[in-house]
Design a protein around this motif. Structure first.
Motif, mmCIF file in Angstrom:
data_model
loop_
_atom_site.group_PDB
_atom_site.id
_atom_site.type_symbol
_atom_site.label_atom_id
_atom_site.label_comp_id
_atom_site.label_asym_id
_atom_site.label_seq_id
_atom_site.Cartn_x
_atom_site.Cartn_y
_atom_site.Cartn_z
ATOM 1 N N THR A 1 -32.362 -10.019 20.390
ATOM 2 C CA THR A 1 -33.184 -8.829 20.213
ATOM 3 C C THR A 1 -34.079 -8.683 21.436
ATOM 4 O O THR A 1 -34.818 -9.609 21.784
ATOM 5 N N ARG B 1 -36.766 -6.144 23.621
ATOM 6 C CA ARG B 1 -37.677 -4.996 23.632
ATOM 7 C C ARG B 1 -37.843 -4.546 25.072
ATOM 8 O O ARG B 1 -38.252 -5.335 25.934
ATOM 9 N N ARG C 1 -38.957 -1.431 28.037
ATOM 10 C CA ARG C 1 -39.742 -0.230 28.377
ATOM 11 C C ARG C 1 -39.042 0.494 29.518
ATOM 12 O O ARG C 1 -38.695 -0.104 30.536
ATOM 13 N N ILE D 1 -34.431 -2.542 21.671
ATOM 14 C CA ILE D 1 -35.539 -1.794 21.074
ATOM 15 C C ILE D 1 -36.296 -1.060 22.175
ATOM 16 O O ILE D 1 -37.065 -1.683 22.928
ATOM 17 N N SER E 1 -39.284 0.833 23.763
ATOM 18 C CA SER E 1 -40.704 0.727 23.447
ATOM 19 C C SER E 1 -41.498 1.640 24.372
ATOM 20 O O SER E 1 -41.226 1.720 25.569
ATOM 21 N N ALA F 1 -42.712 0.078 19.119
ATOM 22 C CA ALA F 1 -41.271 -0.107 19.003
ATOM 23 C C ALA F 1 -40.687 1.140 18.346
ATOM 24 O O ALA F 1 -41.029 1.473 17.210
ATOM 25 N N ALA G 1 -34.382 0.452 16.662
ATOM 26 C CA ALA G 1 -33.526 -0.700 16.922
ATOM 27 C C ALA G 1 -32.107 -0.187 17.099
ATOM 28 O O ALA G 1 -31.504 0.332 16.159
ATOM 29 N N ALA H 1 -37.489 -0.213 13.867
ATOM 30 C CA ALA H 1 -37.680 -1.473 14.581
ATOM 31 C C ALA H 1 -38.958 -2.200 14.217
ATOM 32 O O ALA H 1 -39.201 -3.307 14.715
ATOM 33 N N ALA I 1 -38.989 -6.086 15.621
ATOM 34 C CA ALA I 1 -39.296 -6.111 17.052
ATOM 35 C C ALA I 1 -40.023 -7.395 17.423
ATOM 36 O O ALA I 1 -40.983 -7.794 16.762
#
Length: 711
Positions: free
Chosen positions: A332, A334, A336, A368, A370, A375, A378, A406, A410
């Motif tokens: 998983t 996350r 940007r 994810i 963001s 978040a 997903a 998410a 997250a």
């Protein structure tokens, strides 16, 4: 007027008209008439523009400067906003002998053209305005041979003022002083007159047009020395490779005219990008390696090592790793995205990086997106699908990808790179449109912007602005509004606020519950108001519907736009009347994505001046970042109390900065063209409202840009 159109045209040219090769859609463009509509010279035709066409026109005939912005909203539906300056026009609202008029048109194609049937269009001209150009029409156009078309129609109102053959009821010819009101009591009433014409294009560049006009120019003849010698007009169009149209006219046996038309089609411009480095390819696993779980005996150490490698690899893709969780068969991540305007491109590049660095047993990727530490969704996919489908269409991968909320899954945000400070120094542009004393006023200067991310979801930002040159400080027009001057003191703020602290805010973003997002913004929210703004948004990941609420507590800033506040009272400079307005305002909102890029928004609540009502916004957004829309606000303020314009309305245009550069970017230039800025229906301007931030990471928007997944 010419200044306004010239600068608008320059904006369009900068956005992509200059230097372009001949676009395919330009071959199907109709000619545009002096009203900015598909037409002959003054009369409309039934030829629609290609879907998505945006056309800027500036024309002159008989002492009238006409500028228009037309948009083919759907294959059969189009709208036009027009701004006209009529010279030597005898009217109380004339300024230095020029009468400025704003008007809106709408037209719909009833029948498309076939081998035996003409195209048929019904239209309303100046259906919200003063009525000086008010007219309705039913028109048919048929192509007789390649390049040869004939048009015939019936007109009412202005288009039924010459050679009327019958009459349908009665029709007022009064020019409405405040304008901005629907004139439904006039539609398809009064005298009915025929019009028509013929156009011939010997090649793709030249078009010769001859028309019989049913416009008597009654107001112009009565108010000025316009000579309507005969109802026959002759025109010549020349089209350049990029679709730009230059037209010359001999009209009404007494005058010459000219027009420049600048068309673009955001639908065909493509998604910005191409000069960026290619994304990494998928790295297939060795046969049988997916079953190897030996590495899990040192899961924490492996996880830290892989996370560091992922962070470096994503940084090379101009993406930021904000959180990571590694499990034996699932990873998983996350991420940007501050770079790619197409969210699917960021997701695709992230997925391909993961195939190269994650242990072979990791089969499930959860990515994810963001933003502001929130978040957003997903996005789950199988590694084996990535390996198998890399050479196939992106839609095949989309069919095997799922989207879910998410919030509960997250990984926490890694705060090692925070706090983070960034700053920029760049140009600033402020403008005011359609003041009859000067249709366009502009201030150009420099803006110093700074942003301190204490954490990704706690952001302190500010902007200092210094004017270099401009004329906004010369705004000194009396307000016709009976409301507090919540916006019409704009000229005073411009005069006294130089340099100005444009904004200084501290914002908090969060996820208080599944499918729920929040924002709290404190400080100097905009150039005229300071206070607090709180917002909450309910938006399921895969839903087209979102609901939100915003509550604001504000006080008016001092005119110098420094740190002082002056309280919520305003004084009319002419009458001397002091009026107060409430500190609390806000709205409940509903948003709906209709699909195909069409979006609607309804805001209901209290506005700055204390009036209550609703704003309806409808827009069309293209995958490449172009966005065109219109809004209208109706409140409990009467048209008389509102003043000129009757109610707040306007057009919005977003131009992606990446157009013409080939470099992906999420930035864009927003332009709002209001018919007139008054005090009624005025809303607080708050940066980064939630809906636009959140929707970019949700399934409808990501799926719409999925064609960029493998880029």
């Amino acid at each position: 007027m010419a200044t306004w159109l010239g600068k608008t045209a320059a904006l369009a040219a900068t956005a992509g008209l200059t230097g372009l090769a001949a676009p395919v859609w330009a071959d199907t463009l109709p000619a545009f008439n002096l009203y900015g509509l598909p037409g002959l010279i003054d009369m409309p035709t039934a030829e629609p523009a290609p879907d998505g066409t945006l056309a800027l026109t500036y024309g002159y005939v008989g002492g009238a400067n006409r500028g228009s912005l037309s948009f083919q909203l759907a294959p059969r539906l189009s709208g036009t906003f027009r701004y006209t300056g009529i010279q030597d026009f005898d009217h109380p609202a004339s300024v230095d002998g020029i009468y400025y008029d704003r008007s809106f048109d709408i037209r719909f194609q009833i029948f498309t053209e076939t081998d035996w049937r003409p195209s048929v269009v019904i239209g309303l001209q100046d259906f919200i305005g003063t009525g000086i150009y008010s007219g309705e029409y039913l028109v048919a156009t048929k192509t007789l041979a390649p390049g040869l078309a004939v048009t015939a129609g019936l007109g009412w109102g202005r288009l039924g003022s010459y050679g009327a053959m019958t009459s349908v009821g009665t029709r007022s010819d009064t020019i409405l002083g405040t304008g901005g009101q629907p004139t439904a009591d006039r539609w398809f009433r009064g005298d009915v007159a025929p019009f028509g014409g013929i156009s011939w294009s010997p090649d793709k560049r030249l078009t010769v047009k001859l028309e019989y006009s049913s416009d008597d120019y009654e107001e112009e003849r009565r108010s000025s020395d316009f000579d309507h010698g005969m109802p026959v007009n002759l025109g010549l169009d020349y089209r350049f490779d990029n679709g730009t149209q230059l037209s010359l006219y001999y009209a009404y046996g007494s005058t010459v005219g000219a027009q420049l038309t600048l068309p673009i089609n955001p639908k065909t411009l493509g998604v910005p990008g191409g000069t960026e480095s290619a994304g990494l390819p998928v790295k297939p696993r060795a046969p049988g390696s997916a079953a190897d779980l030996g590495w899990t005996s040192d899961l924490p150490g492996t996880s830290d090592s892989v996370e560091a490698q992922l962070a470096r690899a994503l940084e090379r893709e101009n993406l930021e790793l904000q959180g990571f969780r590694l499990e034996p068969t699932r990873a998983t991540l996350r991420v940007r995205n501050d770079t790619y305007g197409a969210p699917a491109q960021a997701i695709g590049r992230t997925a391909r990086v993961m195939t190269r660095l994650l242990p072979a047993s990791v089969e499930e990727f959860v990515i994810i997106p963001s933003d502001r530490g929130m978040a957003l969704s997903a996005v789950t996919m199988r590694r084996s699908d990535l390996e198998r489908l890399e050479q196939d269409a992106a839609v095949d991968m989309l069919a095997r990808t799922s989207f879910s909320d998410a919030q509960r899954i997250a990984p926490p945000v890694d705060l090692q790179s925070h706090p983070r400070f960034t700053w920029s120094l760049g140009p600033s542009l402020s403008y005011s449109t359609f003041d009859p004393d000067d249709p366009l006023r502009v201030d150009i200067g420099a803006s110093l912007r700074g942003k301190l991310e204490i954490t990704p979801n706690i952001v302190l930002r500010g902007a200092l602005t210094k004017r270099v040159f401009g004329n906004l400080d010369e705004i000194d027009r009396e307000s016709e509004s009976a409301l507090p001057r919540v916006r019409t003191d704009y000229g005073v703020f411009a005069r006294e606020g130089d340099p100005s602290l444009r904004t200084l805010t501290l914002s908090f973003y969060g996820r208080p519950a599944p499918q729920v997002y929040s924002r709290l913004t404190l400080g100097y929210l905009e150039s005229m108001y300071a206070g607090a703004s709180a917002e909450v948004l309910w938006k399921p990941v895969s839903s087209r519907l979102a609901l939100g609420a915003e509550l604001n507590y504000v006080e008016r800033r001092d005119f110098d736009q420094q740190f002082g506040l002056q309280g919520n009272e305003t004084t009319d400079p002419v009458s001397g009347i002091t009026r107060s307005f409430p500190k609390v305002n806000g709205h409940v909102s509903a948003y709906y994505d209709f699909g195909g890029g069409y979006n609607g928004q309804l805001d209901v609540g209290r506005y700055l001046a204390g009036d209550t009502g609703a704003t309806l916004t409808f827009s069309r957004e293209f995958v490449n970042g172009w966005k065109i829309g219109a809004f209208a606000t109706l409140t409990d303020v009467s048209a008389d109390d509102f003043g000129e314009g009757s109610f707040d309305k306007g057009i919005m245009l977003t131009i992606p900065l990446a157009i013409g550069t080939g470099t992906p970017s999420r930035e864009g230039t927003d332009v709002t063209i209001r018919s007139v800025q008054r005090d009624g229906g005025a809303r607080l301007s708050v940066p980064d409202r939630l809906y636009e931030l959140v929707r970019e990471g949700h399934e409808p928007d990501v799926a719409a840009s999925w064609g960029r997944f493998w880029r």
